[in-house]
Write a protein that holds these residues in place. Structure first.
Motif, mmCIF file in Angstrom:
data_model
loop_
_atom_site.group_PDB
_atom_site.id
_atom_site.type_symbol
_atom_site.label_atom_id
_atom_site.label_comp_id
_atom_site.label_asym_id
_atom_site.label_seq_id
_atom_site.Cartn_x
_atom_site.Cartn_y
_atom_site.Cartn_z
ATOM 1 N N VAL A 281 112.218 -1.404 26.782
ATOM 2 C CA VAL A 281 112.572 -0.522 25.617
ATOM 3 C C VAL A 281 112.201 -1.069 24.402
ATOM 4 C CG1 VAL A 281 114.701 -0.292 26.996
ATOM 5 C CG2 VAL A 281 114.713 -2.091 25.373
ATOM 6 N N GLU A 282 112.117 -0.193 23.575
ATOM 7 C CA GLU A 282 111.630 -0.350 21.972
ATOM 8 C C GLU A 282 112.867 -0.274 21.311
ATOM 9 O OE1 GLU A 282 108.389 2.001 20.437
ATOM 10 O OE2 GLU A 282 107.938 2.838 22.382
ATOM 11 N N VAL A 283 112.777 -1.329 20.311
ATOM 12 C CA VAL A 283 113.897 -1.781 19.530
ATOM 13 C C VAL A 283 113.505 -1.569 18.082
ATOM 14 C CG1 VAL A 283 115.370 -3.455 18.650
ATOM 15 C CG2 VAL A 283 114.497 -3.531 20.897
ATOM 16 N N ARG A 284 114.319 -0.967 17.067
ATOM 17 C CA ARG A 284 114.078 -0.784 15.642
ATOM 18 C C ARG A 284 115.363 -0.872 14.993
ATOM 19 N NH1 ARG A 284 109.972 0.373 17.488
ATOM 20 N NH2 ARG A 284 108.338 2.116 17.144
ATOM 21 N N LEU A 285 115.114 -1.288 13.449
ATOM 22 C CA LEU A 285 116.279 -1.759 12.667
ATOM 23 C C LEU A 285 116.716 -0.323 12.052
ATOM 24 C CD1 LEU A 285 117.488 -4.047 11.759
ATOM 25 C CD2 LEU A 285 116.412 -4.056 9.873
ATOM 26 N N ILE A 286 118.195 -0.221 11.974
ATOM 27 C CA ILE A 286 118.461 1.130 11.329
ATOM 28 C C ILE A 286 117.929 1.271 10.135
ATOM 29 C CG2 ILE A 286 120.443 0.136 10.220
ATOM 30 C CD1 ILE A 286 121.982 2.688 11.316
ATOM 31 N N THR A 287 117.271 0.508 9.374
ATOM 32 C CA THR A 287 116.724 0.587 8.050
ATOM 33 C C THR A 287 115.111 0.987 7.910
ATOM 34 O OG1 THR A 287 116.561 -1.676 7.750
ATOM 35 C CG2 THR A 287 118.605 -0.492 6.678
ATOM 36 N N ASP A 288 114.567 0.918 9.432
ATOM 37 C CA ASP A 288 113.202 1.337 9.442
ATOM 38 C C ASP A 288 112.810 2.446 8.941
ATOM 39 O OD1 ASP A 288 112.987 -1.099 10.280
ATOM 40 O OD2 ASP A 288 112.319 -0.484 12.690
ATOM 41 N N PRO A 289 111.776 2.677 8.080
ATOM 42 C CA PRO A 289 111.255 3.829 7.530
ATOM 43 C C PRO A 289 110.887 4.949 8.612
ATOM 44 C CG PRO A 289 109.865 2.258 7.092
ATOM 45 C CD PRO A 289 111.067 1.446 7.545
ATOM 46 N N ASP A 290 110.478 4.498 9.875
ATOM 47 C CA ASP A 290 109.968 5.538 10.625
ATOM 48 C C ASP A 290 111.233 5.798 11.576
ATOM 49 O OD1 ASP A 290 109.985 3.281 12.007
ATOM 50 O OD2 ASP A 290 108.185 3.578 13.100
ATOM 51 N N LEU A 291 112.264 5.852 11.336
ATOM 52 C CA LEU A 291 113.445 5.697 12.297
ATOM 53 C C LEU A 291 113.636 7.236 12.884
ATOM 54 C CD1 LEU A 291 115.810 4.151 13.615
ATOM 55 C CD2 LEU A 291 117.171 4.796 11.870
ATOM 56 N N THR A 292 113.272 8.084 11.867
ATOM 57 C CA THR A 292 113.595 9.535 12.414
ATOM 58 C C THR A 292 112.626 9.757 13.646
ATOM 59 O OG1 THR A 292 114.617 10.235 10.182
ATOM 60 C CG2 THR A 292 113.827 12.112 11.544
ATOM 61 N N GLU A 293 111.478 9.515 13.252
ATOM 62 C CA GLU A 293 110.385 9.759 14.062
ATOM 63 C C GLU A 293 110.436 9.133 15.291
ATOM 64 O OE1 GLU A 293 105.257 9.015 14.180
ATOM 65 O OE2 GLU A 293 106.360 8.919 12.361
ATOM 66 N N PHE A 294 111.001 7.842 15.260
ATOM 67 C CA PHE A 294 111.064 7.101 16.424
ATOM 68 C C PHE A 294 112.359 7.833 17.295
ATOM 69 C CE2 PHE A 294 114.123 3.557 18.446
ATOM 70 C CZ PHE A 294 113.067 3.065 19.358
ATOM 71 N N LEU A 295 113.272 8.386 16.535
ATOM 72 C CA LEU A 295 114.458 9.019 17.591
ATOM 73 C C LEU A 295 113.857 10.172 17.999
ATOM 74 C CD1 LEU A 295 117.336 8.589 15.035
ATOM 75 C CD2 LEU A 295 117.006 7.231 17.021
ATOM 76 N N GLN A 296 113.180 10.992 17.448
ATOM 77 C CA GLN A 296 112.588 12.142 18.162
ATOM 78 C C GLN A 296 111.659 11.967 19.341
ATOM 79 O OE1 GLN A 296 110.328 13.927 14.825
ATOM 80 N NE2 GLN A 296 112.621 14.730 13.990
ATOM 81 N N SER A 297 111.094 10.857 19.524
ATOM 82 C CA SER A 297 110.341 10.255 20.487
ATOM 83 C C SER A 297 110.977 9.952 21.773
ATOM 84 C CB SER A 297 109.215 9.287 20.077
ATOM 85 O OG SER A 297 110.052 8.166 19.919
ATOM 86 N N LEU A 298 112.372 9.895 21.746
ATOM 87 C CA LEU A 298 113.106 9.099 22.680
ATOM 88 C C LEU A 298 113.840 10.190 23.781
ATOM 89 C CD1 LEU A 298 115.201 6.452 20.795
ATOM 90 C CD2 LEU A 298 113.112 6.089 21.737
ATOM 91 N N ASP A 299 113.912 9.696 24.825
ATOM 92 C CA ASP A 299 114.898 10.324 25.824
ATOM 93 C C ASP A 299 116.344 9.774 25.833
ATOM 94 O OD1 ASP A 299 112.661 11.901 27.239
ATOM 95 O OD2 ASP A 299 111.896 10.013 27.934
ATOM 96 N N VAL A 300 116.289 8.431 25.671
ATOM 97 C CA VAL A 300 117.808 7.874 25.687
ATOM 98 C C VAL A 300 117.719 6.946 24.330
ATOM 99 C CG1 VAL A 300 119.544 6.525 26.782
ATOM 100 C CG2 VAL A 300 117.808 7.999 28.154
ATOM 101 N N LEU A 301 118.988 6.927 23.555
ATOM 102 C CA LEU A 301 119.131 6.063 22.366
ATOM 103 C C LEU A 301 120.249 5.252 22.861
ATOM 104 C CD1 LEU A 301 118.891 5.111 19.432
ATOM 105 C CD2 LEU A 301 120.437 7.130 18.984
ATOM 106 N N VAL A 302 119.993 3.975 22.778
ATOM 107 C CA VAL A 302 121.241 3.047 22.649
ATOM 108 C C VAL A 302 121.113 2.329 21.443
ATOM 109 C CG1 VAL A 302 121.958 0.986 23.776
ATOM 110 C CG2 VAL A 302 120.424 2.297 25.083
#
Length: 355
Positions: A281-302
Motif C-alpha cells: 500500500v502507499e501512504v500519504r500525509l493529509i497535508t501532502d500537496p499531491d493528495l488530490t492526485e493521489f486520491l484519484q489514482s486509488l481504488d480503495v482509500l484507508v
C-alpha cells in the motif's frame, strides 16, 4: 528431575521467552521504519513506540531494545535512538532501570497514584490516632473501631465523573460510548479534545478521573487541574475495520492517508496485517500537496479517523475505509474500571489536602 533442576529449567524457558519477545520488538521496530516517507526516522521511531504502547503491542513491563541494539539493527545514529528514549521517559511512557535496561511504564508510576493514595491514608490515620489521644481514647479502642468499620464492608458508592481527552470530538465521543457500558448507572462520562484544552477551554464537567492516549498523557496532565488522576486508554482496531480490510480485492490499488506524521510508518503495517492478500500500500500525509492526485489514482482509500474532510476529493465509486480504533475492552476492565472503583471508594479529599 529434582526441584532445583525444575526451577532452573523453568527459569531458562522464561528467559528464552523474554529474549524472543525482545527480538520480535527489535525486528519490528527496525523493519517498520520507512525511509521513503517524508518524516525523519527519529519521529517515526517515537511514533512506533507510542502507538505500540497505546494500542497494546508493547505491554507494561516489556523490556525495550537497548540504544545500541536498536541503532545497529535499524541503521540509524545511536543519538537518534537515545533522544527518542529520553523524550519518551520525560512523557512517562517508558522508564529506565539502572543496570537492567529500559521498560514500558505501567501508566501509574509517573503520577504515583498508588503511593500518593497511601500517603494520604497514612496522614489520615496519624490524624485519627492523634485526635483519639486528645479525647483520652487508647490506640486499642481506635483499632477496634477501624476493624469494626472494615467488617461492615463498603459504603454506598458515590457517582464518578469521567472525562475522555482525544484528538477529535466525534471519535472521542465514540470511545466514550464504548466505555459507558462499564460504568455505574449514576456515573457520567464527557469528552473534550487536546486542542480545546490547549485553547484554554475548561473541562466539560467536574472530573474525578481523566483518560487519554498514553503519548498525550503529559500534555493533558499540564492542562487539567493539578492532582486530577489520569489513566491511559489503550486501543485495538475496530471489528468493522478488520472485516472491511479482509475483503479488499487483492488487485486493487490501496492508499493510506495519515493525519499525524509520526504515525505514518505505523499505518502501513497496520493495514497489511488485516490484508495479507495485498502486496503493498502507499501512504500519504493529509497535508501532502499531491493528495488530490493521489486520491484519484486509488481504488480503495484507508484513512485515519479525523481525516473525513478529504473524502470530498475522492472520485465517485471508490471505496473508503476508516481505519478506526476502539478502546481495548480488556484494558478497560483491567485498568480503567479498577481505578474508577478505587477512586469511588476513597474518602473525599478535604480542602486542606486539595490545597
Amino acid at each position: 528431575m529434582n526441584k532445583n533442576s525444575s526451577n532452573v529449567a523453568l527459569g531458562d524457558r522464561t528467559s528464552q521467552i523474554e529474549q524472543d519477545a525482545q527480538e520480535r520488538i527489535l525486528a519490528n521496530l527496525a523493519a517498520t521504519l520507512d525511509r521513503t516517507l517524508p518524516v525523519p526516522l527519529g519521529v517515526q521511531l517515537r511514533g512506533l513506540i507510542e502507538f505500540g504502547i497505546g494500542f497494546g503491542e508493547l505491554v507494561p513491563g516489556q523490556k525495550l531494545p537497548s540504544v545500541r541494539e536498536l541503532a545497529e539493527r535499524a541503521g540509524i545514529a545511536p543519538m537518534t535512538v537515545a533522544t527518542v528514549y529520553q523524550d519518551l521517559r520525560k512523557s512517562g511512557l517508558i522508564k529506565a532501570k539502572p543496570g537492567a535496561g529500559t521498560y514500558v511504564n505501567d501508566g501509574h508510576t509517573r503520577d504515583g497514584l498508588r503511593s500518593t493514595s497511601m500517603r494520604k491514608i497514612q496522614r489520615r490515620i496519624d490524624a485519627l490516632f492523634n485526635e483519639a489521644e486528645e479525647m483520652g481514647l487508647s490506640p486499642t479502642v481506635v483499632s477496634s473501631l477501624v476493624n469494626a468499620r472494615a467488617a461492615r464492608g463498603r459504603s454506598p458508592s458515590r457517582p464518578m465523573h469521567l472525562v475522555i481527552v482525544g484528538h477529535f470530538l466525534d471519535t472521542t465521543q465514540q470511545y466514550a460510548d464504548r466505555i459507558r457500558e462499564y460504568l455505574g448507572p449514576n456515573d457520567s462520562i464527557a469528552v473534550t479534545t487536546l486542542s480545546a484544552l490547549q485553547a484554554g477551554k475548561p473541562l466539560p464537567q467536574p472530573c474525578d478521573l481523566c483518560a487519554t492516549f498514553p503519548h498525550r498523557r503529559s500534555d493533558v496532565e499540564s492542562l487539567i487541574p493539578p492532582g486530577t488522576p489520569i489513566v491511559n486508554l489503550n486501543f485495538i482496531p475496530a471489528e468493522e475495520t478488520r472485516a472491511q480490510l479482509a475483503v479488499i480485492d487483492p488487485m486493487a490499488r490501496i492508499g493510506v492517508v495519515s493525519i499525524f506524521p509520526e504515525f505514518m510508518a505505523f499505518m502501513r503495517p497496520g493495514v497489511l496485517r488485516f490484508t495479507p492478500h495485498v502486496s503493498d500500500v502507499e501512504v500519504r500525509l493529509i497535508t501532502d500537496p499531491d493528495l488530490t492526485e493521489f486520491l484519484q489514482s486509488l481504488d480503495v482509500l484507508v484513512y485515519a479517523s479525523g481525516a473525513e474532510p478529504l473524502l470530498k476529493d475522492l472520485p465517485a465509486g471508490r471505496q473508503a475505509i476508516e481505519f478506526r480504533y476502539v478502546p481495548d475492552p480488556h484494558a478497560v476492565r483491567q485498568v480503567l474500571v479498577p481505578e474508577i472503583e478505587r477512586l469511588r471508594s476513597a474518602p473525599l479529599a478535604t480542602k486542606e489536602e486539595i490545597e
